[in-house]
Motif scaffolding. Structure first.
Motif, mmCIF file in Angstrom:
data_model
loop_
_atom_site.group_PDB
_atom_site.id
_atom_site.type_symbol
_atom_site.label_atom_id
_atom_site.label_comp_id
_atom_site.label_asym_id
_atom_site.label_seq_id
_atom_site.Cartn_x
_atom_site.Cartn_y
_atom_site.Cartn_z
ATOM 1 N N THR A 150 0.839 -1.211 0.000
ATOM 2 C CA THR A 150 0.000 0.000 0.000
ATOM 3 C C THR A 150 0.870 1.256 0.000
ATOM 4 N N ASP A 208 -7.005 -1.531 -3.982
ATOM 5 C CA ASP A 208 -6.101 -2.038 -2.937
ATOM 6 C C ASP A 208 -6.885 -2.918 -1.963
ATOM 7 N N ASN A 209 -6.169 -3.900 -1.408
ATOM 8 C CA ASN A 209 -6.757 -4.824 -0.417
ATOM 9 C C ASN A 209 -7.884 -5.662 -0.994
HETATM 10 MG MG LIG Z 1 -2.069 -2.859 2.164
#
Ligand SMILES: [Mg+2]
Ligand SMILES: Nc1ncnc2c1ncn2[C@@H]1O[C@H](COP(=O)(O)OP(=O)(O)OP(=O)(O)O)[C@@H](O)[C@H]1O
Length: 484
Positions: free
Chosen positions: A176, A270-271
């Motif tokens: 991230t 993301d994620n």
């Molecule tokens: Mg992350």
């Protein structure tokens, strides 16, 4: 002489301009606005040569001023007339309602246009430079030059790029942070961080909408009434699912961006591992959207995921044929970790080596150890904390059904300690079945790296605890054999 006069005449303002009777109704009191009212206006077609050379300019200015005054007087006069005629109507009940309706609709129209204009500006700014949040400032980050270069290429695709991408790595390897660091410096990137509590379609759509500055169009009241009555208007309410609305809007903005820059914008999700765990169906939909958008060259999607179920799911579907570059974010090498701790944070080399020994270069652990060192905790105490956390993972795993931990996990751990890593096939064979293998991977002792298809320990602290557990098991077996 005649020629000279003709030229001079053409330079004077025409009389007809001062009369302007063609534009005024017969009721207008023209007598009040006679030519004599023009101060200093003298209409000679001859006269002295000195007047001929200076007067035309002054006369033109005066005529222009006069015409403006005349127009204003006309408007005021007609306004008065209209007001006098309309006054009785306006003061009646229906007249007042009409005024209210006109003013209401007018202001609603102006407000709706203003809001929609602001909305469009907001939507376009979502893909503008610097719309991805930067990592929190004031921190000295470990340098990761090579991987940042690779990410820059992935996040700035060429105009003919037609594949979506993926960034994977174990938990806490800094995915991230890296993605945000790089994306923050480039235009054309929409960054969406999927929240643990945001995995339903509606919640996910709301997260994307927030990043895109999306909200439904503002509508004029009579459109709302007409659409309620089932009468189609040019601005009907959008009743499709919110996720479809949001993605349609993103597609529209992506096309605008592409047209302006000749480059496809990038959607970073993301994620996505949170989707794989909580709503795998939605991850499949997003993968299909990513494939179609890449095929049509509209936008490029980059999935960011921790190793585990998400990359396996993405790689296991037919849509993976359009998957292009996959960047694996690994732990820092020993050299990088020591540079971070010694050079960037002034720690002694012995301490830095000890920290590397139990963190294995995982950036999240290095950062946490650094914080504890700075608050005065000795390095042995920090090591103890990391191992205790690892032991907790094993304690939970010991509760596995059918004694899987004792019968399967310990022999597999022993094998892994000897070989460093084992293939997926060997792991499944050792586990006895794919279901048990899946269950073992879910307890966070082992990790399957989807690209290399190798199974390794989840982290260095886990590996250290596995050594302990395997050693203790061997010790118990020896004691038991001795007693027997
Ligand atoms: Mg992350
Ligand atoms: N280059 C770096 N230098 C210093 N600290 C870093 C760096 N990269 C990441 N970190 C820190 O390490 C921690 C984990 O980073 P990050 O959240 O980026 O990892 P991640 O791989 O995305 O984790 P997850 O798999 O849980 O999503 C954070 O506290 C972050 O501040």
């Amino acid at each position: 002489m005649m020629t000279f006069r003709a030229i001079q005449i053409s330079r004077y303002a025409s009389r007809s301009l001062f009369l302007s009777t063609h534009a005024v109704g017969s009721a207008f009191p023209h007598a009040k606005f006679r030519l004599s009212a023009v101060p200093g206006a003298v209409f000679h077609q001859g006269g002295s040569r000195s007047f001929a050379s200076h007067a035309p300019k002054a006369s033109e200015i005066l005529s222009a001023v006069y015409r403006v005054r005349l127009r204003i007087a006309q408007w005021v006069w007609y306004g008065n007339l209209l007001f006098t005629k309309l006054k009785p109507i306006l003061l009646s009940n229906s007249g007042a309602s009409l005024i209210g309706l006109t003013l209401g609709t007018g202001s609603n129209l102006i407000y709706a246009s203003y809001v929609n204009c602001k909305r469009e500006q907001g939507l376009q700014s979502a893909l503008a430079l610097g719309s991805v949040p930067d990592v929190e400032g004031g921190r000295v980050l470990a340098e990761r030059k090579e991987i940042k270069e690779a990410l820059t290429t992935l996040l700035q695709p060429a105009s003919d790029h037609s594949q979506y991408g993926m960034v994977i790595g174990s938990q806490g390897t800094g995915k991230t942070t890296l993605v945000r660091q790089v994306a923050h410096n480039h235009a054309g990137i929409l960054y969406v961080n999927i929240q643990p509590s945001g995995v339903t379609e509606q919640e996910f759509a709301e997260t994307v909408a927030k990043a895109l500055h999306f909200f439904p169009r503002s509508r004029v009241w009579f459109n709302i009434v007409l659409s309620q009555l089932g009468i189609v208007t040019h601005d009907v309410e959008d009743k499709r699912k919110y996720l479809v609305q949001v993605f349609d809007e993103f597609t529209r903005q992506a096309k605008i961006y592409r047209q302006k820059t000749n480059r496809p914008p990038v959607l970073v999700l993301d994620n996505v591992n949170r989707l794989a765990a909580g709503n795998p169906g939605l991850l499949n939909i997003l993968q299909d959207i990513a494939k179609d958008a890449a095929d049509d060259g509209i936008f490029i999607t980059v999935f960011v995921a921790s190793e585990g179920q998400a990359p396996l799911q993405i790689l296991g579907r037919s849509a993976q044929s359009r998957l292009g570059r996959v960047i694996v974010v690994k732990d820092l090498t020993k050299e990088e970790a020591l540079r971070y701790l010694c050079h960037q944070h002034g720690k002694h080399r012995d301490i830095a080596e000890a920290v590397y020994d139990f963190t294995g270069g995982r950036i999240a652990y290095l950062k946490s150890a650094l914080t504890q060192l700075n608050s005065g905790i000795p390095v042995l105490g920090i090591r103890q904390q990391f191992l205790d956390t690892g032991r907790d993972v094993f304690t939970k795993a010991k509760c596995m059904p059918d004694d899987e931990f004792k019968l399967v996990a310990i022999p597999l751990a022993r094998k892994m300690l000897l070989a460093g890593a084992i293939s997926r096939e060997d792991f499944e064979e050792g586990a006895g079945s794919q279901t048990t293998a899946k269950r073992l991977l879910a307890v966070n002792i082992f990790t399957l790296s989807p690209y290399s298809e190798l199974v390794v320990f989840d982290s260095k602290p886990i590996q250290l605890v596995a050594q302990e557990v395997v050693g203790n098991a061997a010790q118990r077996r020896r004691s038991w054999l001795w007693l027997w």
